[in-house]
Scaffold this motif. Structure first.
Motif, PDB file in Angstrom:
ATOM      1  N   ILE A   4       7.503   9.205   2.398  1.00 52.23           N
ATOM      2  CA  ILE A   4       8.294   9.106   3.617  1.00 52.23           C
ATOM      3  C   ILE A   4       9.583   8.376   3.268  1.00 52.23           C
ATOM      4  CG2 ILE A   4       8.398   8.102   5.914  1.00 52.23           C
ATOM      5  CD1 ILE A   4       5.412   8.580   6.160  1.00 52.23           C
ATOM      6  N   GLU A   5      10.718   9.027   3.498  1.00 55.01           N
ATOM      7  CA  GLU A   5      12.009   8.500   3.051  1.00 55.01           C
ATOM      8  C   GLU A   5      12.459   7.291   3.856  1.00 55.01           C
ATOM      9  OE1 GLU A   5      14.707  11.755   3.175  1.00 55.01           O
ATOM     10  OE2 GLU A   5      13.584  12.904   1.697  1.00 55.01           O
ATOM     11  N   PHE A   6      11.910   7.103   5.044  1.00 50.65           N
ATOM     12  CA  PHE A   6      12.290   5.968   5.882  1.00 50.65           C
ATOM     13  C   PHE A   6      12.053   4.653   5.163  1.00 50.65           C
ATOM     14  CE2 PHE A   6      11.177   2.756   9.079  1.00 50.65           C
ATOM     15  CZ  PHE A   6      12.311   2.785   9.858  1.00 50.65           C
ATOM     16  N   PHE A   7      11.021   4.588   4.346  1.00 52.12           N
ATOM     17  CA  PHE A   7      10.636   3.342   3.685  1.00 52.12           C
ATOM     18  C   PHE A   7      11.247   3.183   2.295  1.00 52.12           C
ATOM     19  CE2 PHE A   7       7.190   4.195   6.674  1.00 52.12           C
ATOM     20  CZ  PHE A   7       7.078   2.961   7.298  1.00 52.12           C
ATOM     21  N   GLU A   8      12.040   4.133   1.837  1.00 52.47           N
ATOM     22  CA  GLU A   8      12.528   4.109   0.458  1.00 52.47           C
ATOM     23  C   GLU A   8      13.415   2.882   0.157  1.00 52.47           C
ATOM     24  OE1 GLU A   8      11.753   6.195  -2.090  1.00 52.47           O
ATOM     25  OE2 GLU A   8      10.300   7.038  -0.701  1.00 52.47           O
ATOM     26  N   GLY A   9      14.273   2.472   1.078  1.00 58.67           N
ATOM     27  CA  GLY A   9      15.210   1.391   0.806  1.00 58.67           C
ATOM     28  C   GLY A   9      14.646  -0.002   1.049  1.00 58.67           C
ATOM     29  N   LEU A  10      13.408  -0.110   1.487  1.00 61.29           N
ATOM     30  CA  LEU A  10      12.863  -1.429   1.815  1.00 61.29           C
ATOM     31  C   LEU A  10      12.234  -2.101   0.619  1.00 61.29           C
ATOM     32  CD1 LEU A  10      11.258  -0.528   5.236  1.00 61.29           C
ATOM     33  CD2 LEU A  10      13.436  -1.614   4.817  1.00 61.29           C
ATOM     34  N   ARG A  26       0.814  -1.223   0.000  1.00 57.46           N
ATOM     35  CA  ARG A  26       0.000   0.000   0.000  1.00 57.46           C
ATOM     36  C   ARG A  26       0.845   1.268   0.000  1.00 57.46           C
ATOM     37  NH1 ARG A  26      -4.714  -0.136   4.076  1.00 57.46           N
ATOM     38  NH2 ARG A  26      -5.464   1.425   2.616  1.00 57.46           N
ATOM     39  N   MET A  27       2.165   1.140   0.119  1.00 55.47           N
ATOM     40  CA  MET A  27       3.017   2.333   0.140  1.00 55.47           C
ATOM     41  C   MET A  27       3.001   3.070  -1.187  1.00 55.47           C
ATOM     42  SD  MET A  27       6.324   1.855   2.472  1.00 55.47           S
ATOM     43  CE  MET A  27       6.728   0.153   2.270  1.00 55.47           C
ATOM     44  N   ASP A  28       2.777   2.372  -2.297  1.00 49.33           N
ATOM     45  CA  ASP A  28       2.701   3.036  -3.599  1.00 49.33           C
ATOM     46  C   ASP A  28       1.520   3.995  -3.652  1.00 49.33           C
ATOM     47  OD1 ASP A  28       4.883   1.557  -4.397  1.00 49.33           O
ATOM     48  OD2 ASP A  28       3.655  -0.042  -5.253  1.00 49.33           O
ATOM     49  N   GLU A  29       0.478   3.718  -2.858  1.00 49.91           N
ATOM     50  CA  GLU A  29      -0.708   4.572  -2.810  1.00 49.91           C
ATOM     51  C   GLU A  29      -0.560   5.700  -1.792  1.00 49.91           C
ATOM     52  OE1 GLU A  29      -3.730   1.822  -1.715  1.00 49.91           O
ATOM     53  OE2 GLU A  29      -3.163   0.422  -3.284  1.00 49.91           O
ATOM     54  N   GLY A  30       0.571   5.745  -1.077  1.00 54.77           N
ATOM     55  CA  GLY A  30       0.787   6.773  -0.064  1.00 54.77           C
ATOM     56  C   GLY A  30       0.155   6.432   1.271  1.00 54.77           C
ATOM     57  N   VAL A  31       0.019   5.139   1.560  1.00 52.73           N
ATOM     58  CA  VAL A  31      -0.583   4.679   2.821  1.00 52.73           C
ATOM     59  C   VAL A  31       0.497   3.971   3.634  1.00 52.73           C
ATOM     60  CG1 VAL A  31      -2.359   3.238   3.860  1.00 52.73           C
ATOM     61  CG2 VAL A  31      -2.824   4.435   1.720  1.00 52.73           C
ATOM     62  N   TYR A  32       0.728   4.446   4.872  1.00 54.10           N
ATOM     63  CA  TYR A  32       1.758   3.900   5.741  1.00 54.10           C
ATOM     64  C   TYR A  32       1.127   3.452   7.056  1.00 54.10           C
ATOM     65  CZ  TYR A  32       4.845   6.208   2.444  1.00 54.10           C
ATOM     66  OH  TYR A  32       5.483   6.605   1.301  1.00 54.10           O
ATOM     67  N   THR A  33       1.705   2.424   7.681  1.00 54.87           N
ATOM     68  CA  THR A  33       1.156   1.855   8.911  1.00 54.87           C
ATOM     69  C   THR A  33       2.196   1.951  10.018  1.00 54.87           C
ATOM     70  OG1 THR A  33      -0.057   0.289   7.530  1.00 54.87           O
ATOM     71  CG2 THR A  33       0.018  -0.171   9.871  1.00 54.87           C
ATOM     72  N   THR A  37      -2.679   8.050   5.674  1.00 55.72           N
ATOM     73  CA  THR A  37      -2.759   8.312   4.236  1.00 55.72           C
ATOM     74  C   THR A  37      -2.203   9.698   3.972  1.00 55.72           C
ATOM     75  OG1 THR A  37      -4.760   6.969   4.118  1.00 55.72           O
ATOM     76  CG2 THR A  37      -4.291   8.397   2.240  1.00 55.72           C
ATOM     77  N   LEU A  38      -1.232   9.779   3.063  1.00 49.21           N
ATOM     78  CA  LEU A  38      -0.627  11.064   2.727  1.00 49.21           C
ATOM     79  C   LEU A  38      -1.437  11.764   1.652  1.00 49.21           C
ATOM     80  CD1 LEU A  38       3.169  10.145   2.615  1.00 49.21           C
ATOM     81  CD2 LEU A  38       1.824  10.964   4.540  1.00 49.21           C
ATOM     82  N   ALA A  39      -1.331  13.102   1.614  1.00 47.56           N
ATOM     83  CA  ALA A  39      -2.008  13.901   0.603  1.00 47.56           C
ATOM     84  C   ALA A  39      -1.354  13.648  -0.762  1.00 47.56           C
ATOM     85  CB  ALA A  39      -1.927  15.377   0.971  1.00 47.56           C
ATOM     86  N   LYS A  40      -2.095  13.979  -1.826  1.00 48.56           N
ATOM     87  CA  LYS A  40      -1.590  13.738  -3.190  1.00 48.56           C
ATOM     88  C   LYS A  40      -0.333  14.553  -3.481  1.00 48.56           C
ATOM     89  CE  LYS A  40      -4.856  10.981  -4.525  1.00 48.56           C
ATOM     90  NZ  LYS A  40      -4.590   9.574  -4.617  1.00 48.56           N
ATOM     91  N   ASP A  41      -0.249  15.794  -2.953  1.00 45.89           N
ATOM     92  CA  ASP A  41       0.904  16.653  -3.228  1.00 45.89           C
ATOM     93  C   ASP A  41       2.032  16.464  -2.219  1.00 45.89           C
ATOM     94  OD1 ASP A  41      -0.562  17.702  -1.160  1.00 45.89           O
ATOM     95  OD2 ASP A  41      -0.224  19.787  -1.735  1.00 45.89           O
TER      96      ASP A  41
END
Length: 98
Positions: A92-98, A20-27, A84-88
């Motif tokens: 979150i960079e913390f999850f970029e390398g996972l 779900r991270m591609d949709e801008g949803v983080y848990t 859920t993050l806004a469209k603009d």
């Protein structure tokens, strides 16, 4: 007032949450007494400029019953926040390398 780092305990990294991270949803696992508005402010402060939260859903998760031999116990209850993050917003960079 509690600090933002005390509100957000740790990210929840599962197959579903990673998808779900591609949709801008983080848990995240958050403090049990944290409100939705506190979680929103904490995410925006901890993860820096450009992160804008559109929606926060929270749920209380009951601990599971565990048994070791004749002894029965229970894992602690905890609280989960789905952010859920806004469209603009930037990711979150913390999850970029996972």
């Amino acid at each position: 007032m509690t600090s933002p780092h005390d509100i957000i305990i740790k990210p929840i990294i599962t197959e579903d949450s990673m998808g779900r991270m591609d949709e801008g949803v983080y848990t995240f696992k958050v403090a049990k007494n944290a409100t939705k508005s506190e979680v929103k402010k904490a995410v925006e402060v901890v993860f820096g400029e450009g992160v804008k939260v559109a929606k926060v859903n929270t749920m209380n998760v009951r601990g599971k019953m565990k048994r070791v031999g004749a002894n029965v116990g229970k894992t602690p209850d905890w609280k989960k926040a789905i952010v859920t993050l806004a469209k603009d917003s930037k990711a979150i960079e913390f999850f970029e390398g996972l």
